[in-house]
Design an enzyme around this catalytic site. Structure first.
Site, PDB file in Angstrom:
ATOM      1  N   GLY B  13       1.725   9.805   1.485  1.00 25.60           N
ATOM      2  CA  GLY B  13       2.681   9.176   2.198  1.00 25.60           C
ATOM      3  C   GLY B  13       2.426   7.426   1.887  1.00 25.60           C
ATOM      4  N   GLY B  14       1.805   6.966   0.792  1.00 21.29           N
ATOM      5  CA  GLY B  14       1.675   5.704   0.836  1.00 21.29           C
ATOM      6  C   GLY B  14       2.846   4.766   0.120  1.00 21.29           C
ATOM      7  CG  LEU B  15       3.165   0.537  -0.463  1.00 18.71           C
ATOM      8  CD1 LEU B  15       2.380  -0.595  -1.099  1.00 18.71           C
ATOM      9  CD2 LEU B  15       4.510   0.070   0.139  1.00 18.71           C
ATOM     10  CB  SER B  42      -1.022   5.491   3.399  1.00 21.79           C
ATOM     11  OG  SER B  42      -0.186   6.556   3.808  1.00 21.79           O
ATOM     12  N   GLY B  50      -2.047  -9.391  -2.532  1.00 19.98           N
ATOM     13  CA  GLY B  50      -1.135  -9.798  -2.985  1.00 19.98           C
ATOM     14  C   GLY B  50      -0.476  -8.677  -4.136  1.00 19.98           C
ATOM     15  CG  HIS B 257     -12.684  -6.182  -5.036  1.00 19.81           C
ATOM     16  ND1 HIS B 257     -13.365  -7.280  -4.563  1.00 19.81           N
ATOM     17  CD2 HIS B 257     -11.643  -6.435  -5.114  1.00 19.81           C
ATOM     18  CE1 HIS B 257     -12.536  -7.991  -4.465  1.00 19.81           C
ATOM     19  NE2 HIS B 257     -11.315  -7.528  -4.751  1.00 19.81           N
ATOM     20  NE  ARG B 273     -13.671 -13.118  -5.925  1.00 23.95           N
ATOM     21  CZ  ARG B 273     -13.090 -12.569  -7.055  1.00 23.95           C
ATOM     22  NH1 ARG B 273     -13.358 -12.697  -8.174  1.00 23.95           N
ATOM     23  NH2 ARG B 273     -12.561 -11.340  -6.561  1.00 23.95           N
ATOM     24  CD  GLU B 394      -6.529   3.870  -6.260  1.00 23.65           C
ATOM     25  OE1 GLU B 394      -5.893   3.197  -5.332  1.00 23.65           O
ATOM     26  OE2 GLU B 394      -7.820   3.829  -6.403  1.00 23.65           O
ATOM     27  CB  SER B 410      -3.307  -1.618  -7.220  1.00 23.76           C
ATOM     28  OG  SER B 410      -3.492  -2.514  -6.040  1.00 23.76           O
TER      29      SER B 410
END
Lengths: 249, 660
Positions: B13-15, B42, B50, B257, B273, B394, B410
């Site tokens: 149920g994520g994006l 999620s 961004g 990361h 950064r 992903e 992503s």
């Protein structure tokens, strides 16, 4: 020498948890105490996982992001609603009492069904941009412009993570099951502010212009006191109430 | 067993999952979303800094377009990406962001007039134009030629996910929360839905669907130190693998990361950064320019993470209570900027570290962050092996990231994939292929199999603990399959994981509590996670080169001659302890951008003989066009891709200054 001595001896924490498994007919609500040694930088996320992994594998609780952004882990921590994942044990006394958030269906132990409640609230208040032909928006052309300041003001209200702490801290929500709470009223304010939403104040009045909405609030301010995102909830509700009075009159 | 019938089943149920669901539903197909947690919780919500889309509105973005985004993404991938899919992606990203803008995301906007910015440690003043005022603005991110990461303060994923979820609610799409898919139902060639466990009651049920789409995110939790949410255990990829038919692509491609806080491993955004923050060592020295004079702190994540670990190994780390780390310095950005554009970072520092980044340095060290690998699909999101199975986001490998994903790509991928794959699912359902014939006996057989597996876990007397074995797996992955890899350590990891897999068959449950039973959940997920971990470790062992985030200390050069290939892993039999690996070559002769130096990182690589041939071919194709041909014509001459997109996504993207 008025200096607080550096804490070198590790504390032993007594964590009392209100336990109940509604899926087990034999289960009766009770407080159970777990003892564990405090670790450096220990959060309640770390402590509860340690209890589950080493003492009682049946213990139920909810964590997702464990970073204070997803709103899964709201619970009552020594009498106050808050996010467990970002609560450091070093900021609490040795005795820590944890209970599930009131106002929501209990799934088990510290896990409650905030998702179901929030979905119901969203459906009832229609917490989305209402615009004709939205599914035919032209996405090849330049986007509609928006004043930078307005975008930031919308985001300020959009920061709500639907954790349920404001409902657990609300006097009206204790008395009225249908109260939409600060979380719901904040959503109304968020969409009211948004020029992309074509609804008028009269439309919003139809949604929240009664005692289950903006007129149910008793201004006890528990919502704002315990909002983990420090949203300006009291001011939003006060403003909305004035607008709704004007609209309904 | 209860059976629920639907046209489309979206697992996750994520994006990506919700956007695919909206797409399928709009085309008239009944769609149900399954989610482990309430959809708005999620992991998409955790994206901070961004979403990349080449709008080109603000000054730092001016001149940006799909071509530059394409080249940045391919270089970022270290040429591991499928360039056709990258083209589809970079072409659709501006549409995705504009759709979300119309739907309600409060993207930060360009403010006309003078602004103070921080570049290379110095303050500078720039002036935004009147023409751009009020359009979506963007910030700088690593590995990009332009300021391309569009943002909502540093709560970008949260704002996107809430808007997407609200639109899914508006569309009347049911989300069945706290539901976990345990197995895909299939007849050997066609996927027909899933066996699902209710995480509140513990009951099993079946969802029978004409099309099934997996969008369950990454598998970062096979590592001990990860920025991922605790639900990112890769169960979607695992159940696809367990069919024995569907394959997983490039599972060894794991991103670390650069800036996770120490010790909690919680992410602080690359936007730190991008907005001008610096990395410092124990002596307070800014070390990145020494290693990467071109991009400095803003080289791609794989390169920055590697340089940080290299610098720590050289003795420049800060000795902390939790081991060594480095510093992230955003003090120079100033209080006003931090409190407006990096407020989540400030909150995280306050609650988890007890510091204020306006005044204090942030202790950081690289941590597992992203899974480039996932369920192998074609360019429209369908598994080439199992019809009716789709994947997006992903959890999928279609494959735009290759061996390293750029920051901001992503969340852009989730929405773009949702748009394309949602449409592709609808096409499938509308076609004769979308008709489903399934017997309840088959459904019952799969249900019975899962019931027996669960019962088997419960009845074991081997004395092993699921929690303990999970910890051992995570330690193995973080210790041996991390940023710097070596054949000996990888072999050790493969052996350990095989041993853990045997031990995981002997788990004893201490709790038989009715309902969800979190111990049982940990046990069955561990068995599946071990398979993903093994695909990762074994794939990394076999890949005797260094590419993107996969760095082999014993094979430090990228080897296009032998390894310009995508790893495909399948699981041959339930009792197997190793995956079967197969390789799929990437054809340089169809590439728009043949392999070369990325513009940062190591320059040295072993070239493929086709690279020179393709370069000549490209020059020959462009020569007759002359200098007057526009960029669309030139691109078209090299690698046409529009025909791969759904028709309604093919039109050109308008930008500031274009004739409308």
């Amino acid at each position: 020498m008025n200096r607080i001595p550096v804490q070198e001896v590790r504390r032993s924490l007594q964590i009392r948890i209100l336990r109940h498994n509604p899926h087990d007919p034999a289960s009766k609500p009770c407080l159970q105490t777990f003892e564990l040694e405090e670790a450096e930088s220990m959060t309640l996320f770390i402590a509860l996982n340690e209890i589950r992994q080493t003492m009682d594998p049946s213990l139920q609780f909810d964590f997702v992001c464990r970073a204070g952004i997803c709103g899964s882990c709201g619970m009552i921590i020594n009498g106050r609603p808050g996010l467990a994942c970002r609560t450091l044990t070093r900021n609490l006394p040795e005795c820590i009492t944890l209970a599930p958030l009131p106002g929501f269906e209990l799934i088990g132990d510290l896990s409650v069904n905030t998702g179901k409640w929030m979905r119901g609230m969203s459906e009832r208040l229609e917490t989305w941009v209402h615009q004709r032909d939205l599914d035919r928006a032209d996405i090849d052309q330049l986007e509609e412009r928006m004043e930078p300041d307005l975008a930031e003001r919308i985001y300020e209200l959009e920061r709500c993570i639907e954790c349920g702490c404001c409902i657990a801290a609300c006097g009206t929500a204790r008395m009225r099951e249908d109260f939409v709470g600060a979380v719901g009223l904040n959503q109304i304010m968020r969409f009211r502010l948004d020029p992309r939403d074509e609804r008028s104040d009269a439309d919003f009045y139809a949604l929240v212009g009664d005692e289950s909405g903006v007129f149910g609030c008793m201004t006890l301010l528990g919502c704002e006191d315990y909002c983990p995102k420090d949203l300006p909830l009291a001011a939003q509700i006060a403003f909305l109430r004035r607008r709704m009075v004007a609209t309904g009159a | 067993m209860e059976i629920i019938y639907t046209d489309v089943l979206v697992i996750g149920g994520g994006l990506a999952g919700q956007r695919a669901a909206i797409g399928a539903k709009r085309r008239g197909h009944e769609t149900i979303v399954l989610s482990l947690v309430p959809a708005k919780r999620s992991h998409s919500a955790a994206a901070q800094g961004g979403m990349q889309a080449s709008l080109g509105n603000c000054l730092g973005a001016s001149g940006d377009n799909e071509d530059i985004h394409f080249a940045d993404t391919v270089r970022g991938s270290d040429w591991g990406a499928d360039q056709h899919v990258v083209r589809m992606f970079t072409h659709t990203a501006p549409k995705a962001i504009r759709e979300l803008a119309a739907w309600g995301v409060p993207w930060n906007r360009v403010q006309r007039g003078e602004h103070e910015i921080t570049v290379d440690g110095q303050k500078r003043t720039i002036a935004e134009s009147d023409a751009a005022h009020g359009l979506i603005t963007s910030r700088n991110f690593g590995g990009t030629g332009k300021w391309r990461a569009c943002y909502v303060s540093d709560g970008t994923g949260h704002a996107m996910l809430y808007t997407m979820s609200n639109q899914a609610i508006a569309a009347g799409i049911p989300v069945h929360e706290r539901m976990e898919a345990l197995a895909l139902i299939h007849d050997g060639g066609r996927c027909c839905g899933a066996i699902v466990r209710n995480l509140q009651s513990g009951k099993l049920l079946a969802y029978v669907a004409r099309a099934t789409c997996i969008a369950t995110g990454g598998y970062g939790r096979i590592y001990r130190v990860s920025t991922n949410a605790v639900i990112n255990e890769g169960m979607g990829a695992a159940i696809a693998l367990e069919t024995g038919i569907a394959s997983l692509g490039n599972m060894e491609a794991i991103q670390f990361h650069p800036t996770a806080i120490v010790p909690a491993g919680i992410l602080v955004t690359e936007g730190c950064r991008g907005d001008g923050g610096l990395l410092l060592d124990a002596a307070g020295h800014r070390f990145m320019p020494d290693y990467e004079p071109q991009k400095m702190e803003l080289a791609s994540r794989d390169v920055v993470s590697r340089r940080m670990e290299e610098h720590i190994a050289a003795g420049h780390g800060v000795q902390g209570r939790f081991g060594e780390h480095l510093w992230l310095d955003i003090r120079l950005l100033g209080k006003a900027h931090i409190e407006r554009n990096l407020r989540e970072v400030k909150e995280i520092c306050h609650y988890f570290l007890g510091i204020d980044p306006v005044r204090d340095l942030i202790p950081v060290r690289p941590a597992q962050h992203y899974s480039m690998g996932g369920i192998r699909t074609d360019h429209r999101g369908q598994s080439p092996q199992l019809r009716g199975l789709f994947a997006a986001g992903e959890s999928a490998c279609w494959d735009i990231h290759g061996f390293n994903r750029l920051g901001g790509n992503s969340v852009a991928e989730t929405v773009v994939a949702g748009m394309i794959v949602g449409d592709s699912i609808a096409d499938f359902c509308d076609s004769p292929e979308g008709e489903l014939q399934v017997s309840t006996a088959l459904v019952e057989e799969f249900g019975q199999r899962e019931r027996q597996r669960l019962a088997g876990i419960g009845s074991g007397n081997g004395g092993e603990s699921a929690f303990e074995l999970t910890r051992l797996m995570q330690d193995t992955m973080t210790g041996n399959v991390g940023i710097f890899r070596h054949g000996d350590r990888l072999r050790e990891a493969v052996d350990t994981l095989q041993e853990l897999q045997c031990r995981a068959a002997n788990i004893t449950l201490r709790s038989s509590a009715p309902g969800a039973n979190p111990e049982l959940v940990a046990a069955y997920r561990l068995q599946r996670m071990l398979k993903l971990a093994q695909c990762t470790a074994y794939g990394a062992l076999q890949r005797t080169e260094s590419r993107g985030a996969h760095y082999r200390a014993d094979y430090p050069r990228r080897n296009d001659g032998e390894w310009l290939r995508r790893t495909l892993a399948t699981w041959p039999a339930p009792e197997a302890t190793l995956p079967s690996l197969d390789y799929e070559a990437l054809d340089i002769m169809t590439m728009e951008l043949p392999p070369g130096w990325r513009g940062y990182g190591d320059k040295d690589h072993i070239a493929h003989p086709d690279t020179e041939r393709r370069k000549h071919q490209i020059s020959a194709a462009l020569a007759p066009l002359g200098d007057s041909a526009d960029r669309y014509t030139r691109q078209q001459a090299l690698m046409p891709f529009e025909h791969l997109l759904p028709p309604h996504l093919r039109r050109r993207n308008q930008r500031l200054g274009d004739e409308s």
